[in-house]
Scaffold this motif. Structure first.
Motif, PDB file in Angstrom:
ATOM      1  N   GLY A 144       0.822  -1.358   0.087  1.00  0.00           N
ATOM      2  CA  GLY A 144      -0.087  -0.030  -0.036  1.00  0.00           C
ATOM      3  C   GLY A 144       1.068   1.237   0.162  1.00  0.00           C
ATOM      4  N   ILE A 145       0.323   2.533   0.287  1.00  0.00           N
ATOM      5  CA  ILE A 145       0.847   3.854   0.259  1.00  0.00           C
ATOM      6  C   ILE A 145       0.770   4.034   1.609  1.00  0.00           C
ATOM      7  CG2 ILE A 145       0.762   6.021  -0.763  1.00  0.00           C
ATOM      8  CD1 ILE A 145       1.034   3.675  -2.866  1.00  0.00           C
ATOM      9  N   LYS A 146       1.928   4.615   2.249  1.00  0.00           N
ATOM     10  CA  LYS A 146       1.781   5.324   3.697  1.00  0.00           C
ATOM     11  C   LYS A 146       2.061   6.696   3.692  1.00  0.00           C
ATOM     12  CE  LYS A 146       2.375   5.474   8.052  1.00  0.00           C
ATOM     13  NZ  LYS A 146       3.612   4.550   8.808  1.00  0.00           N
ATOM     14  N   LYS A 172      -5.994   3.719  -6.472  1.00  0.00           N
ATOM     15  CA  LYS A 172      -7.039   2.715  -5.949  1.00  0.00           C
ATOM     16  C   LYS A 172      -6.334   1.912  -4.759  1.00  0.00           C
ATOM     17  CE  LYS A 172     -10.032   2.087 -10.056  1.00  0.00           C
ATOM     18  NZ  LYS A 172     -10.160   1.293 -11.295  1.00  0.00           N
ATOM     19  N   MET A 173      -5.111   1.894  -4.718  1.00  0.00           N
ATOM     20  CA  MET A 173      -4.504   1.238  -3.462  1.00  0.00           C
ATOM     21  C   MET A 173      -4.828   1.584  -2.113  1.00  0.00           C
ATOM     22  SD  MET A 173      -0.672   0.515  -4.957  1.00  0.00           S
ATOM     23  CE  MET A 173      -0.270  -0.731  -3.661  1.00  0.00           C
ATOM     24  N   LEU A 174      -4.492   0.907  -1.336  1.00  0.00           N
ATOM     25  CA  LEU A 174      -5.061   1.197   0.033  1.00  0.00           C
ATOM     26  C   LEU A 174      -3.944   2.170   0.590  1.00  0.00           C
ATOM     27  CD1 LEU A 174      -5.584  -1.445   3.123  1.00  0.00           C
ATOM     28  CD2 LEU A 174      -3.419   0.075   3.263  1.00  0.00           C
ATOM     29  N   ILE A 175      -4.585   3.007   1.123  1.00  0.00           N
ATOM     30  CA  ILE A 175      -3.794   4.123   2.043  1.00  0.00           C
ATOM     31  C   ILE A 175      -3.754   4.146   3.291  1.00  0.00           C
ATOM     32  CG2 ILE A 175      -3.498   6.820   2.100  1.00  0.00           C
ATOM     33  CD1 ILE A 175      -5.043   7.066  -0.374  1.00  0.00           C
ATOM     34  N   ALA A 176      -2.656   3.938   4.010  1.00  0.00           N
ATOM     35  CA  ALA A 176      -2.588   3.807   5.353  1.00  0.00           C
ATOM     36  C   ALA A 176      -1.878   5.006   6.046  1.00  0.00           C
ATOM     37  CB  ALA A 176      -1.273   2.629   5.642  1.00  0.00           C
ATOM     38  N   VAL A 177      -2.302   5.581   7.146  1.00  0.00           N
ATOM     39  CA  VAL A 177      -1.733   6.893   7.531  1.00  0.00           C
ATOM     40  C   VAL A 177      -1.766   7.077   9.072  1.00  0.00           C
ATOM     41  CG1 VAL A 177      -3.322   8.431   5.746  1.00  0.00           C
ATOM     42  CG2 VAL A 177      -4.561   7.332   7.939  1.00  0.00           C
ATOM     43  N   HIS A 178      -0.721   7.541   9.258  1.00  0.00           N
ATOM     44  CA  HIS A 178      -0.266   7.876  11.058  1.00  0.00           C
ATOM     45  C   HIS A 178      -1.016   9.477  10.971  1.00  0.00           C
ATOM     46  CE1 HIS A 178       2.799   8.862  13.884  1.00  0.00           C
ATOM     47  NE2 HIS A 178       2.027   9.598  14.253  1.00  0.00           N
ATOM     48  N   LEU A 232      -8.896   3.640   2.728  1.00  0.00           N
ATOM     49  CA  LEU A 232      -8.264   4.141   3.853  1.00  0.00           C
ATOM     50  C   LEU A 232      -8.070   3.189   4.880  1.00  0.00           C
ATOM     51  CD1 LEU A 232      -6.782   6.903   5.129  1.00  0.00           C
ATOM     52  CD2 LEU A 232      -9.022   7.336   6.354  1.00  0.00           C
ATOM     53  N   HIS A 233      -6.765   2.970   5.511  1.00  0.00           N
ATOM     54  CA  HIS A 233      -6.419   2.276   6.925  1.00  0.00           C
ATOM     55  C   HIS A 233      -5.983   3.051   7.819  1.00  0.00           C
ATOM     56  CE1 HIS A 233      -5.844  -1.405   8.970  1.00  0.00           C
ATOM     57  NE2 HIS A 233      -4.736  -1.468   8.820  1.00  0.00           N
ATOM     58  N   VAL A 234      -6.612   3.255   9.052  1.00  0.00           N
ATOM     59  CA  VAL A 234      -5.796   4.132  10.066  1.00  0.00           C
ATOM     60  C   VAL A 234      -4.987   3.345  10.733  1.00  0.00           C
ATOM     61  CG1 VAL A 234      -6.310   5.980  11.412  1.00  0.00           C
ATOM     62  CG2 VAL A 234      -7.873   5.802   9.569  1.00  0.00           C
ATOM     63  N   PHE A 235      -3.772   3.810  11.035  1.00  0.00           N
ATOM     64  CA  PHE A 235      -2.790   2.841  11.845  1.00  0.00           C
ATOM     65  C   PHE A 235      -3.033   3.529  13.259  1.00  0.00           C
ATOM     66  CE2 PHE A 235       0.778   1.939   8.559  1.00  0.00           C
ATOM     67  CZ  PHE A 235       0.044   0.708   8.213  1.00  0.00           C
ATOM     68  N   LYS A 255     -16.109  -2.517   4.078  1.00  0.00           N
ATOM     69  CA  LYS A 255     -15.459  -1.313   4.760  1.00  0.00           C
ATOM     70  C   LYS A 255     -14.425  -0.823   3.581  1.00  0.00           C
ATOM     71  CE  LYS A 255     -15.812  -2.364   9.712  1.00  0.00           C
ATOM     72  NZ  LYS A 255     -15.084  -2.459  10.881  1.00  0.00           N
ATOM     73  N   GLN A 256     -14.606   0.533   3.428  1.00  0.00           N
ATOM     74  CA  GLN A 256     -13.705   1.419   2.764  1.00  0.00           C
ATOM     75  C   GLN A 256     -12.580   2.102   3.847  1.00  0.00           C
ATOM     76  OE1 GLN A 256     -13.697   0.685  -0.524  1.00  0.00           O
ATOM     77  NE2 GLN A 256     -13.275   2.643  -0.618  1.00  0.00           N
ATOM     78  N   ILE A 257     -13.059   2.096   4.929  1.00  0.00           N
ATOM     79  CA  ILE A 257     -12.263   2.649   6.102  1.00  0.00           C
ATOM     80  C   ILE A 257     -11.935   1.622   6.997  1.00  0.00           C
ATOM     81  CG2 ILE A 257     -12.119   4.479   7.594  1.00  0.00           C
ATOM     82  CD1 ILE A 257     -14.161   6.290   5.693  1.00  0.00           C
ATOM     83  N   THR A 258     -10.966   1.360   7.298  1.00  0.00           N
ATOM     84  CA  THR A 258     -10.544   0.151   8.334  1.00  0.00           C
ATOM     85  C   THR A 258      -9.568   0.921   9.483  1.00  0.00           C
ATOM     86  OG1 THR A 258      -8.687  -0.722   6.931  1.00  0.00           O
ATOM     87  CG2 THR A 258     -10.931  -1.645   6.988  1.00  0.00           C
TER      88      THR A 258
END
Length: 446
Positions: A144-146, A172-178, A232-235, A255-258
């Motif tokens: 994914g993208i961080k 379209k890739m999963l975006i993981a965020v801090h 979106l995936h929230v770390f 889920k679009q947001i995990t």
């Protein structure tokens, strides 16, 4: 290739625990049955009285290679990982140099292909000015993208709103965020600096990197994801307030947001700063008992989808620096599963739920091919855990290159006895075997 027959295991998989045998042939789980007959060429592993779990997939680690290898490297930290039952990891881009071009990203894969004991993937890092590179990322073989929406180790803060919106709407890739709000943190830090200078007591860390800073940032990221349709995936969520941002009303697959929580936010609270000090200085900060209780509740009711570590080693010398120069982060990948087994022993969480959050869900969220479950035809990434084999965390059994753990002195009830990666026995009874079994993770995406 060795053929292993695991006998008499309590198999924990997809919401149930059943007794049975598992046959491993040529990297793959070839048969699961109540009883499988042994043949002369089989290596028998008797798991009587123990649990057999899918290998843990840790979706957020910092293994420090390249550029920060005095803290850890892919070889040392993946050895610690398999000793803890972690068979696959997703590593973050804030190494030196930052993994923000396709060339730099591939260099990390090249290192791992020669040194990793566990399966691996590396996140592509987003910055204020590398959108073109981000969009070249291959969804089939990169996790994914961080994006760092709050500054942490490394200089990767993305604070240009226009750029953020472009990244969110273009991939379209999963975006993981801090998620931590930089302006809030800076204002809080100035207040404490006026009073204490560089020697701010670490117990104020959670008031500097505050619940408000977390909520402001994560709520904005979620708002942007909803606006753009981004995945979106929230770390490493750490606050009670953020829990209202997530839902359990729909199945995980829809889920679009995990959401992810880390072991240290489930284990420590601000009360522990008095005894542990900078050893539990993380970003986001370990917060209050109320916050921890809310994280547990959200984990159990499925608003939080994943348990990970944010494994981030630093040397003890670095951790002894004054607050303003003391780095945040700590090593956890060897101890995450056994810590969750402690919570199981206390009745806080079921084994089925641990496996769901640490094995099944990371595989589902990242769409990892043929891992995260005990299924025929899947890669044989498996862990045997004995829940009645006590041990004590001490320097002699810590495998992190940094040589310390915030858990030192802790007595644990459960022990990982065997770890298989791609059908190879890489860890047995306290010893990591000299077997580099790790493979690059692949993803079932278009």
């Amino acid at each position: 290739m060795s053929t292993f027959l695991i006998k008499n295991a309590k198999i924990v998989n997809e919401g149930s625990i059943v007794e049975g045998d598992v046959l491993i042939e040529n990297e793959i789980i070839s048969q699961i049955d109540e009883s499988i007959s042994a043949k002369p060429n089989y290596t028998i592993v008797d798991a009587e009285g123990s649990f057999l779990l899918p290998g843990v997939i840790d979706d957020q680690v910092h293994f420090r290679e390249p550029g920060l290898t005095h803290k850890g490297n892919i070889a040392s930290e993946s050895r610690a990982a398999v000793a803890g039952g972690v068979t696959s990891f997703i590593e973050q881009p804030n190494t030196v140099p930052n993994a923000v071009t396709q060339e730099l990203l591939e260099q990390k894969y090249e290192i791992a292909s020669k040194t990793s004991y566990a399966n691996y993937s590396f996140m592509m890092g987003g910055t204020n000015d590398n959108l073109e590179e981000v969009l070249k990322t291959n969804p089939k073989n990169v996790a994914g993208i961080k994006l760092f929406l709050g500054s942490s180790t490394g200089n990767m803060l993305v604070d240009n709103q226009e750029v953020l919106e472009k990244i969110f709407s273009s991939t379209k890739m999963l975006i993981a965020v801090h998620c931590e709000d930089e302006a809030t943190i800076k204002a809080n830090l100035e207040k404490y600096k006026e009073e204490y200078g560089d020697n701010i007591p670490v117990k104020y860390h959670h008031l500097i990197r505050s619940a408000e800073a977390c909520y402001l940032s994560s709520s904005k990221a979620i708002e942007l994801a909803k606006k753009t349709g981004a995945r979106l995936h929230v770390f490493h969520l750490s606050t009670a307030k953020e829990m209202e941002l997530f839902t359990n009303k729909i199945p995980l697959e829809e889920k679009q947001i995990t959401a992810e929580v880390c072991v240290h936010h489930l284990w420590f609270t601000d009360k522990d700063y008095d005894t542990k000090g900078a050893l539990i200085k993380w970003n986001p900060a370990v917060k209050t008992q109320e916050d921890q209780d809310a994280l547990w509740q959200a984990l159990l009711d499925d608003r939080i989808d994943v348990i990970a570590t944010d494994h981030a080693p630093h040397t003890l010398e670095e951790k002894k620096n004054p607050y303003s120069t003391c780095p945040s982060g700590g090593p956890l990948v060897q101890h995450s599963l056994v810590l969750m087994m402690e919570a199981y022993a206390k009745g806080k969480i079921s084994l089925e739920k641990i496996v769901e959050k640490m094995c099944h869900n990371p595989a589902k969220i990242f769409k990892i091919e043929k891992r995260g479950f005990i299924k025929e035809g899947y890669f044989a990434d498996l862990v045997i855990v004995n829940s009645h084999l006590p041990w004590n965390v001490k320097k002699e059994n810590i495998l992190y290159k940094c040589g310390w753990s915030p858990l030192e002195g802790l007595n644990l009830k459960s022990r990982v006895t065997h770890t298989f990666v791609n059908g190879k026995l890489v860890y047995q009874n306290g010893k990591v075997k000299d077997v580099l079994a790790g493979k690059r993770l692949t993803f079932d995406r278009e």
